[in-house]
Each structure stands twice: as C-alpha cells, then as structure tokens.
Design a protein around this motif. Structure first.
Motif, PDB file in Angstrom:
ATOM      1  N   GLN A 168       7.225  22.083 -35.401  1.00  0.00           N
ATOM      2  CA  GLN A 168       5.896  21.510 -35.187  1.00  0.00           C
ATOM      3  C   GLN A 168       5.729  21.115 -33.718  1.00  0.00           C
ATOM      4  O   GLN A 168       6.708  21.002 -32.985  1.00  0.00           O
ATOM      5  CB  GLN A 168       5.711  20.278 -36.080  1.00  0.00           C
ATOM      6  CG  GLN A 168       5.756  20.595 -37.568  1.00  0.00           C
ATOM      7  CD  GLN A 168       4.687  21.608 -37.967  1.00  0.00           C
ATOM      8  OE1 GLN A 168       3.498  21.383 -37.752  1.00  0.00           O
ATOM      9  NE2 GLN A 168       5.118  22.752 -38.506  1.00  0.00           N
ATOM     10  N   VAL A 169       4.471  20.899 -33.314  1.00  0.00           N
ATOM     11  CA  VAL A 169       4.209  20.466 -31.945  1.00  0.00           C
ATOM     12  C   VAL A 169       4.944  19.149 -31.698  1.00  0.00           C
ATOM     13  O   VAL A 169       4.905  18.242 -32.526  1.00  0.00           O
ATOM     14  CB  VAL A 169       2.693  20.299 -31.698  1.00  0.00           C
ATOM     15  CG1 VAL A 169       2.426  19.732 -30.314  1.00  0.00           C
ATOM     16  CG2 VAL A 169       1.988  21.647 -31.867  1.00  0.00           C
ATOM     17  N   GLY A 170       5.628  19.061 -30.583  1.00  0.00           N
ATOM     18  CA  GLY A 170       6.377  17.853 -30.248  1.00  0.00           C
ATOM     19  C   GLY A 170       7.845  17.946 -30.614  1.00  0.00           C
ATOM     20  O   GLY A 170       8.604  17.024 -30.326  1.00  0.00           O
ATOM     21  N   ALA A 171       8.262  19.054 -31.259  1.00  0.00           N
ATOM     22  CA  ALA A 171       9.681  19.204 -31.627  1.00  0.00           C
ATOM     23  C   ALA A 171      10.495  19.596 -30.389  1.00  0.00           C
ATOM     24  O   ALA A 171      10.044  20.370 -29.554  1.00  0.00           O
ATOM     25  CB  ALA A 171       9.828  20.268 -32.706  1.00  0.00           C
ATOM     26  N   ASP A 224       7.199  23.848 -23.336  1.00  0.00           N
ATOM     27  CA  ASP A 224       7.088  23.430 -21.936  1.00  0.00           C
ATOM     28  C   ASP A 224       8.430  23.505 -21.200  1.00  0.00           C
ATOM     29  O   ASP A 224       8.594  22.899 -20.144  1.00  0.00           O
ATOM     30  CB  ASP A 224       6.456  22.036 -21.824  1.00  0.00           C
ATOM     31  CG  ASP A 224       7.365  20.908 -22.305  1.00  0.00           C
ATOM     32  OD1 ASP A 224       8.419  21.196 -22.892  1.00  0.00           O
ATOM     33  OD2 ASP A 224       7.008  19.728 -22.090  1.00  0.00           O
ATOM     34  N   VAL A 261      -2.851  21.223 -25.427  1.00  0.00           N
ATOM     35  CA  VAL A 261      -1.453  21.602 -25.229  1.00  0.00           C
ATOM     36  C   VAL A 261      -0.620  20.378 -24.833  1.00  0.00           C
ATOM     37  O   VAL A 261      -0.983  19.658 -23.900  1.00  0.00           O
ATOM     38  CB  VAL A 261      -1.367  22.697 -24.142  1.00  0.00           C
ATOM     39  CG1 VAL A 261       0.072  22.995 -23.774  1.00  0.00           C
ATOM     40  CG2 VAL A 261      -2.078  23.966 -24.615  1.00  0.00           C
ATOM     41  N   LEU A 262       0.491  20.170 -25.541  1.00  0.00           N
ATOM     42  CA  LEU A 262       1.331  18.989 -25.311  1.00  0.00           C
ATOM     43  C   LEU A 262       2.430  19.269 -24.286  1.00  0.00           C
ATOM     44  O   LEU A 262       3.019  20.349 -24.272  1.00  0.00           O
ATOM     45  CB  LEU A 262       1.992  18.572 -26.632  1.00  0.00           C
ATOM     46  CG  LEU A 262       2.951  17.381 -26.550  1.00  0.00           C
ATOM     47  CD1 LEU A 262       2.179  16.080 -26.366  1.00  0.00           C
ATOM     48  CD2 LEU A 262       3.835  17.303 -27.797  1.00  0.00           C
ATOM     49  N   GLN A 267      12.187  12.584 -31.244  1.00  0.00           N
ATOM     50  CA  GLN A 267      11.313  13.639 -31.749  1.00  0.00           C
ATOM     51  C   GLN A 267      10.361  13.110 -32.814  1.00  0.00           C
ATOM     52  O   GLN A 267       9.176  13.431 -32.829  1.00  0.00           O
ATOM     53  CB  GLN A 267      12.179  14.772 -32.318  1.00  0.00           C
ATOM     54  CG  GLN A 267      11.408  15.859 -33.030  1.00  0.00           C
ATOM     55  CD  GLN A 267      12.313  17.022 -33.401  1.00  0.00           C
ATOM     56  OE1 GLN A 267      12.873  17.678 -32.528  1.00  0.00           O
ATOM     57  NE2 GLN A 267      12.460  17.292 -34.681  1.00  0.00           N
ATOM     58  N   ARG A 270       0.436  31.520 -31.811  1.00  0.00           N
ATOM     59  CA  ARG A 270      -0.865  32.185 -31.770  1.00  0.00           C
ATOM     60  C   ARG A 270      -0.708  33.532 -31.067  1.00  0.00           C
ATOM     61  O   ARG A 270       0.296  33.783 -30.418  1.00  0.00           O
ATOM     62  CB  ARG A 270      -1.889  31.311 -31.029  1.00  0.00           C
ATOM     63  CG  ARG A 270      -1.598  31.157 -29.544  1.00  0.00           C
ATOM     64  CD  ARG A 270      -2.600  30.200 -28.909  1.00  0.00           C
ATOM     65  NE  ARG A 270      -2.573  30.267 -27.457  1.00  0.00           N
ATOM     66  CZ  ARG A 270      -1.666  29.706 -26.677  1.00  0.00           C
ATOM     67  NH1 ARG A 270      -0.645  29.040 -27.218  1.00  0.00           N
ATOM     68  NH2 ARG A 270      -1.743  29.809 -25.363  1.00  0.00           N
ATOM     69  N   THR A 309       1.908  12.520 -31.326  1.00  0.00           N
ATOM     70  CA  THR A 309       1.140  13.741 -31.050  1.00  0.00           C
ATOM     71  C   THR A 309      -0.014  13.907 -32.032  1.00  0.00           C
ATOM     72  O   THR A 309      -1.127  14.276 -31.659  1.00  0.00           O
ATOM     73  CB  THR A 309       2.073  14.967 -31.109  1.00  0.00           C
ATOM     74  OG1 THR A 309       3.099  14.784 -30.141  1.00  0.00           O
ATOM     75  CG2 THR A 309       1.318  16.248 -30.796  1.00  0.00           C
ATOM     76  N   ILE A 330       7.705  11.107 -31.079  1.00  0.00           N
ATOM     77  CA  ILE A 330       6.821  11.978 -30.280  1.00  0.00           C
ATOM     78  C   ILE A 330       5.860  12.738 -31.199  1.00  0.00           C
ATOM     79  O   ILE A 330       4.658  12.841 -30.937  1.00  0.00           O
ATOM     80  CB  ILE A 330       7.658  12.966 -29.426  1.00  0.00           C
ATOM     81  CG1 ILE A 330       8.370  12.206 -28.296  1.00  0.00           C
ATOM     82  CG2 ILE A 330       6.783  14.070 -28.831  1.00  0.00           C
ATOM     83  CD1 ILE A 330       9.425  13.023 -27.555  1.00  0.00           C
ATOM     84  N   GLN A 331       6.385  13.249 -32.323  1.00  0.00           N
ATOM     85  CA  GLN A 331       5.528  14.020 -33.229  1.00  0.00           C
ATOM     86  C   GLN A 331       4.478  13.149 -33.913  1.00  0.00           C
ATOM     87  O   GLN A 331       3.348  13.565 -34.098  1.00  0.00           O
ATOM     88  CB  GLN A 331       6.386  14.736 -34.278  1.00  0.00           C
ATOM     89  CG  GLN A 331       7.218  15.854 -33.631  1.00  0.00           C
ATOM     90  CD  GLN A 331       7.917  16.728 -34.638  1.00  0.00           C
ATOM     91  OE1 GLN A 331       8.409  16.237 -35.647  1.00  0.00           O
ATOM     92  NE2 GLN A 331       7.983  18.018 -34.364  1.00  0.00           N
ATOM     93  N   ILE A 351       9.769  20.949 -25.219  1.00  0.00           N
ATOM     94  CA  ILE A 351       9.214  20.650 -26.537  1.00  0.00           C
ATOM     95  C   ILE A 351       8.158  21.700 -26.883  1.00  0.00           C
ATOM     96  O   ILE A 351       7.631  22.377 -26.003  1.00  0.00           O
ATOM     97  CB  ILE A 351       8.579  19.241 -26.625  1.00  0.00           C
ATOM     98  CG1 ILE A 351       7.629  19.008 -25.454  1.00  0.00           C
ATOM     99  CG2 ILE A 351       9.604  18.138 -26.688  1.00  0.00           C
ATOM    100  CD1 ILE A 351       6.207  19.015 -25.835  1.00  0.00           C
ATOM    101  N   VAL A 352       7.867  21.812 -28.180  1.00  0.00           N
ATOM    102  CA  VAL A 352       6.813  22.732 -28.623  1.00  0.00           C
ATOM    103  C   VAL A 352       5.469  22.186 -28.141  1.00  0.00           C
ATOM    104  O   VAL A 352       5.119  21.040 -28.407  1.00  0.00           O
ATOM    105  CB  VAL A 352       6.804  22.865 -30.166  1.00  0.00           C
ATOM    106  CG1 VAL A 352       5.645  23.746 -30.615  1.00  0.00           C
ATOM    107  CG2 VAL A 352       8.136  23.424 -30.651  1.00  0.00           C
ATOM    108  N   SER A 353       4.730  23.013 -27.399  1.00  0.00           N
ATOM    109  CA  SER A 353       3.446  22.578 -26.832  1.00  0.00           C
ATOM    110  C   SER A 353       2.266  22.978 -27.695  1.00  0.00           C
ATOM    111  O   SER A 353       1.233  22.302 -27.701  1.00  0.00           O
ATOM    112  CB  SER A 353       3.244  23.202 -25.448  1.00  0.00           C
ATOM    113  OG  SER A 353       4.127  22.639 -24.517  1.00  0.00           O
ATOM    114  N   ALA A 354       2.369  24.101 -28.377  1.00  0.00           N
ATOM    115  CA  ALA A 354       1.263  24.585 -29.206  1.00  0.00           C
ATOM    116  C   ALA A 354       1.824  25.481 -30.300  1.00  0.00           C
ATOM    117  O   ALA A 354       2.852  26.133 -30.117  1.00  0.00           O
ATOM    118  CB  ALA A 354       0.254  25.354 -28.353  1.00  0.00           C
ATOM    119  N   GLN A 390       4.421  28.424 -27.943  1.00  0.00           N
ATOM    120  CA  GLN A 390       4.362  27.954 -26.555  1.00  0.00           C
ATOM    121  C   GLN A 390       5.157  26.673 -26.410  1.00  0.00           C
ATOM    122  O   GLN A 390       4.975  25.732 -27.174  1.00  0.00           O
ATOM    123  CB  GLN A 390       2.903  27.725 -26.139  1.00  0.00           C
ATOM    124  CG  GLN A 390       2.777  27.223 -24.708  1.00  0.00           C
ATOM    125  CD  GLN A 390       1.338  27.140 -24.235  1.00  0.00           C
ATOM    126  OE1 GLN A 390       0.464  27.843 -24.739  1.00  0.00           O
ATOM    127  NE2 GLN A 390       1.069  26.284 -23.273  1.00  0.00           N
TER     128      GLN A 390
END
Lengths: 373, 362
Positions: B149-152, B296, A209-210, A89, B174, A96, A92-93, B168-171, B294
């Motif tokens: 956070q994004v990527g978590a 995935d 978007v990831l 993680q 919102r 990102t 990855i973060q 994982i968190v994508s965004a 959001q």
C-alpha cells in the motif's frame, strides 16, 4: 572555489508549470536576496545537535516498539530494527490515508501546482507562485479527480506563501476534508516528515503522490529544507509531520536531491488575515525593488538626501531635499518605514507618493524599479 | 502553433531571469560565497537524511534473501543494470533496453557467467537471460492478494549486506502511456519530397540545426518520400532516442543526428530536460509500461532490473526505471508472474532483427 559548475549547482530553481500541455519554465533562481546599499549578510544556519538514540549492540535484537520509542524515532533517532521500521510504516500509512484527501491540484491560468485544504470552509494553502495574484479564477482538483471552482486570495511573495479558496459548497458532507495546521518553529533536523503533491501536474488516474523524508535544516521563519524530493507541479503542496499536521508548503528546489525547500507553516498562521483578505505583498527573491533615493543621515522623517540618476524616483521628478510623506494610502514616518513600503512591492507595480517640497505638497506616481535588472 | 509561440515567449523571459541571477563573483560576493559553502554542506551524507547508512542498515535482514538473488548485469565489463534470479536453473530477469552488447552476469561474490537473451517483453522492457548454471537462489514473490500500500517501506537489494537504496510506495500501480516522439518540424509534400517548411524553436529539430528547405530522405534506416512516412518513422521511436536523418540541403546530401523530444514538451525541450534530470541521471527508457508501482527510492539507472522487497523480505516488483527526481518505477510482482510463463515459452521472444536492435546481439 566559485566555479561555474558549483554556481550552476547552487541555483535554486523554482518550477512553475505553464501551458495546457504542462510545458514548464524555470521562473526564478532563488538565491537569498542581497539588498544593495545595505550589507545584509546571510544568517548562518547554526549547526544543530544531532539526535541519535544510543544503540547498544544488544538492542538490535527483536523487541517491541513502544509508543515512546516510536516518538523518539520520528523525532530523529535512528530506527535500528525491522520492528522499528514496521512501527514507522504503520504510522506513516495511517497518516497517509488522512492526508491524501486533503491534498489538491491547483490550476490558475497556465500554472499547475498543488495545495492543501486546511479548514472545512475550503481554504487552501499553496505557494505564491502558484496562486499568481489575488482575485483570479482557480480550479482545484480533489484526490478523486473532482474538479472544483475556486478563486485566488492573498500572496506573500517574499516567502512564496499563497492562499486559494474553494468557492463551491462541499455538498452533503457539509465540510471539506481538511488537514490541521501544525507548528514549524520547533522542527529539528532529523525529524521525519511526509510530502504530498502532484509532481508534473495533476494526472488522471493518479492520486496525490507521497514522499517520505526528514527535516535537514530550519532557517528561522523563512524556509525548511528536507529530503522529501520535489519537482515542478509539487509547488504549493503540503509537508506534514507524521501525525498529519501541515508544517510547510513546497516552494522550490536546488539540484542536489536533499535541497527541497518548504515555506514554514507558522508564517501562514501569522499572515492568515492578510492572505484571507486577498492582499498581495512582498517581492519574489529574484528581484530587488527600489525607487532610487537615499535618506538623510539621522533624519526623523523620510527626507531625501540623494536621488540616483535615471532611477524611478529621478524619472518622476523627485529631488534631494524632498520629504516623502505618504506611500499609497499610508503615512511614511521615516526613511526606514519608506524602505519597508518599497520592499513590500514587486518591481513593475505603480505606486502613489505624496511629497513635501518646502511648503508645497505634491502627488507623484512612479513605477517600482528592480535593482537587479 | 499559437501555443508554441506563447511558450517560447515565456521561455525567453525565464532565460533572462536565469542569467541575471547567477551569484555575482565580483566585488562584495562574500554572502554568495558563504551561501555556496553552506549549500556545500548539503552534499555530504547527513546523519539526519532519510537514506543515511544508519537507516539503511536497519533493513539488512529485510534484503538478506533478495541480495542472494540479485546479480549485476555487465556489458563490456561495466554494470548496466541489476538482474533478478527468477529460477534456480539460471534464469535472470533484467532491464532490456540497457543491454547493448554481450552480456555477463555476476553474483554478489563476483563470480561471472556469460548470459544469453532467451526472452524479451518490449512492453515491460524486460529481458529474460539464461546463465549456464544451476543452484541459484530464486526470489520469493510477495503474495498477490497482499500488494504493498502507499506508504509501505521498500528496499532495493544490491550486492552488499545493506540495501542498495530504500524508499516508500508513492502511488498505487497504474499504466504509464508511451509518450509520442517528435522532431519539431512541419513538412510539406513537394516535387522534391518531404520538405521542411517550419522548424519549431527549442525542439530536437532546432537543436540539430535542421533548416527550412531541407528535404528529408531517410529516418534511421527507413527511406522516406512523403511527410506521412517521415512522421511514421519518427513515431516508431521514443523520446530520447538518437536518430540519424539523411537530408538534402540545397541539393547536397547532409546527415543530421537529432535526439527526439516528447510531444508534451514540444517547444520547451531544453528547459524540460534540465528540470527532469535535476538531481541525477534518468533511465533512457522510462515510460510506456502496462503497470508500474511508483516509489520514491533514489536509484541510479544502472540499479534497475533488480528486486525490490517489502518489510517481509518478499519481492513486490522489479525496478524498471529511474523516472525523475521524485520517482522510480517497479513492475509489480503480479505483472511479472503473469508474463514470466510467456517469456519462458518464448512467446515474447521477438524476431532476431528486433533482438539485434535492443541487445546488439545477432
């Protein structure tokens, strides 16, 4: 076992967003092209050895993750503990944060897709079906919503590789944010990867978007399959390795969630000069360009043995016994080179041929046909 | 209407390409057959896939607490959603729009309780259920000052030891606007009433075979006399809703059932539906939320309503919708902890008539 249901499932569908309201169309069902007249089988994807780290029952207890074991996990070994997951993680973060600013929305006419900036001058890699054709106006949208002017450069239709360029200057920063190119040749199944893009097209208030997934297969130079899920609007967006190097560009999907296809980055590197100079070549996978001639056996020139009735060649008056000597501005050395020239055209394109009939040289213009229509 | 026309032009072209590209099954189809076989290999779970059980099992300790707080929500014996225990005295949050009948909750051991709806937040699509029991294990919310956070990594708890799914968190959170429902007709006020003067191609109206000249007299339960009343009645629904229309056709009463489309995809409905659902079924209600995280994670619609946790095992949100091939939405914890007191006070408990519509309960 070929029933309708499975046929429907295997149709690989390339999505292209059109219309200002993002209505979408299904552009092509991308089965690998079957070249008529040649028995081109599909190369078998060799099953690759699966890399799994040996997990003894004692190794499940908490233990620090060393850099070496994190590398092994990202290369395909299975994470076995929460500390493995934490280490993943963190990486990855960190990556990102670097790759989001390099990911752009790409608009060309009615097409809405994604792209990635790969150098400080603002060159953007995308899919051929997003760029459309060279020399068009494009709008590139940065992660923070800034809209920039751009133009489309080259496209390699067969691979679905395209290039776009930001035509504005980067301002005070003097360099566009950009991601380095990685290599795709040595990707192995199980390797972890990151995908970014604008699913559904760029949306205000939403950064790129990831998605995170793994490489499932590699088919030579032509396609990478991952389980990073993609959908219309992602086309042209980047696939990264865990260090933030671009290893592929999103191209098309199949119905199963693990059929997400990307153009390998190595082909962009090989094709860079042609793409950057604005060349368009190759044909989309849903068509098979042809002109309707067969070569004479063992001939050292492109001498025509037979003309298919009602083909493009027949319609412009080419006859058996003619020799094709030039294709557009290029010399045709033999029948194989003629085949290559034809194969690099999209059906519907008009080309000039020079033909020798006896002692006479003639110039004809014909429109490349599509064997599949 | 010009845009609609352009779209249908493209559409026709797309359909033609589609038809010609079906792998041919007659003569020399060996490559196509190979291709099918090869693709078939993708269907099975691969040891190399992200969500393979070998990866999911690494999350076991992450979801162990949350799994105890995850209930299955059943209607007529079938799981329609998951539920999240928010208070030990039998209060469970779940996805409201899936509750179409008498609700029963089951814990991970299979023990069942009848549930009653005591609060409803239509904005969040959340229903608060009450089970006649005590000593349930309530979830532990993630700290508000430390949102994912994004990527978590995120894990969705289920009823087994391994998580139901991971992602994982994508965004970042919102707002998701409510899309406008459309039928795809143009109306004119005539002496007869609201008369259809145009039916847009590939819209829900054309799929339902509405015709020019039809007089719309009722939309669902609402009597309508003018074009304005028809639009208002349609717009009180969501895209994807099935609506029964009463029309007069050549003087004869006729009933039409239409599945409403969204304005965004007007004139392009069939293609949009195919694209959106590539890869699996989606939640019926999947838009119009004040705030969503959001991610995935690949969920089934019936996996929504349960808790999603970070690597510390804290609940960062409740899954609220499977949205597309690439996305699931969760209502973030902060949003839920803010709305929960209101739900408990019954502030969001809506009149019986509305509950009736959503839950099928009196």
């Amino acid at each position: 076992m070929v029933n309708n249901g499975s046929l429907r499932r295997v149709r690989l569908i390339r999505a292209l967003w059109i219309g200002s309201t993002l209505g979408l169309m299904l552009v092509s069902l991308d089965c690998p092209p079957l070249r008529a007249g040649e028995d081109v089988g599909l190369e078998e994807v060799a099953p690759r050895p699966v890399t799994t780290r040996k997990v003894s029952s004692t190794s499940v207890t908490a233990r620090p993750v060393t850099a070496a074991s994190l590398d092994a996990i990202f290369a395909g070994a299975t994470p076995v503990s929460v500390s493995d997951l934490r280490a993943m993680q963190q990486q990855i973060q960190q990556t990102t944060k670097k790759i989001i600013p390099c990911t752009v929305g790409v608009r060309v006419g009615h097409a809405h897709g994604s792209g990635v900036i790969v150098n400080k001058e603002g060159y953007v890699l995308t899919a051929a079906h997003v760029a459309g054709k060279p020399g068009e106006e494009a709008v590139l949208i940065l992660h923070d919503g800034r809209h920039l002017r751009g133009e489309t450069l080259g496209i390699h239709r067969t691979l679905d590789a395209g290039m776009v360029r930001i035509t504005e200057g980067p301002g005070n920063s003097q360099a566009w944010p950009h991601a380095p190119l990685g290599t795709s040749a040595k990707l192995t199944p199980g390797q972890w990867c990151l995908a970014t893009g604008h699913p559904g097209g760029y949306q205000e208030g939403r950064e790129p978007v990831l998605r995170v997934g793994r490489v499932l297969s590699m088919k030579g130079q032509s396609v990478i399959t991952t389980d990073c899920t993609l959908i219309g609007g992602d086309s042209g967006g980047p696939l990264f390795d865990v260090n933030g190097r671009v290893i592929g560009i999103h191209s098309r999907i199949g119905n199963p969630l693990n059929v997400n296809l990307h153009v390998p980055i190595d082909s962009y590197r090989t094709d860079w000069p042609r793409l950057a100079s604005g060349e368009a070549w190759g044909h989309t996978p849903d068509v098979q360009p042809y002109i309707g001639v067969r070569g004479e056996k063992d001939a050292t020139t492109a001498k025509i043995a037979r003309v298919t009735p009602d083909s493009p060649a027949a319609r412009c008056g080419i006859q058996a016994g003619d020799t094709i000597v030039r294709f557009n501005a290029q010399d045709v050395s033999d029948f194989a080179s003629l085949k290559n020239f034809v194969n690099d055209q999209q059906p519907g394109t008009r080309v000039q041929l020079q033909i020798r009939r006896g002692e006479v040289l003639m110039r004809v213009e014909l429109e490349i046909g599509d064997l599949r229509s | 209407m010009r845009r609609g026309f352009v779209l249908s032009g493209w559409l026709l072209a797309a359909v033609l390409i589609d038809l010609t590209m079906v792998p041919r099954t007659t003569g020399g189809d060996e490559p196509a057959a190979n291709f099918l076989r090869r693709l078939g290999r993708f269907h099975g779970p691969s040891i190399n896939s992200r969500s393979h059980e070998s990866v999911r099992s690494a999350f076991r300790e992450v979801v162990s607490a949350a799994s105890d707080s995850t209930f299955r929500v059943l209607v007529e014996g079938t799981q329609v959603a998951l539920g999240t225990v928010v208070r030990s005295d039998g209060l469970v949050l779940t996805k409201a729009s899936e509750l179409d009948g008498d609700v029963v909750c089951a814990d991970r051991t299979g023990k069942r309780w009848p549930a009653s709806v005591v609060g409803l937040s239509p904005d969040h699509d959340l229903a608060l259920l009450k089970l006649e029991t005590a000593n349930l294990s309530a979830v532990e919310w993630a700290a508000a000052e430390n949102p994912p956070q994004v990527g978590a990594w995120l894990a969705t708890a289920g009823s087994s030891a391994d998580p139901r799914a991971i992602g994982i968190v994508s965004a970042l959170p919102r707002r998701i606007a409510m899309p406008q429902a459309v039928l795809g007709i143009q109306l004119q006020a005539t002496r007869e009433g609201a008369e259809v003067v145009f039916v847009i191609g590939d819209s829900s109206a054309s799929q339902a075979r509405m015709q020019i000249g039809d007089i719309v007299v009722r939309v669902g339960a609402v009597e309508v006399n003018t074009p304005d009343e028809v639009s208002r009645a349609i717009q009180s629904h969501l895209p994807g809703d099935r609506v029964t229309l009463a029309v007069r056709r050549n003087g004869n009463p006729t009933t039409i059932t239409a599945t409403l489309g969204s304005r965004q995809h007007l004139g392009n409905q069939a293609q949009s539906e195919i694209m959106e659902s590539l890869g699996g079924p989606l939640s019926k209600r999947r838009a119009g939320f004040p705030s969503v995280l959001q991610h995935d994670t690949v969920l089934r619609p019936r996996d929504c309503g349960g808790p999603v946790v970070d690597l510390d095992g804290r609940v960062v949100g409740i899954n609220i919708a499977r949205v597309s091939r690439v996305a699931s939405y969760a209502i973030p914890s902060q949003e839920i902890t803010a709305v929960l007191p209101e739900l408990l006070r019954g502030k969001y408990a809506v009149p019986a008539a509305t509950i009736d519509q959503v839950t099928g309960r009196p």
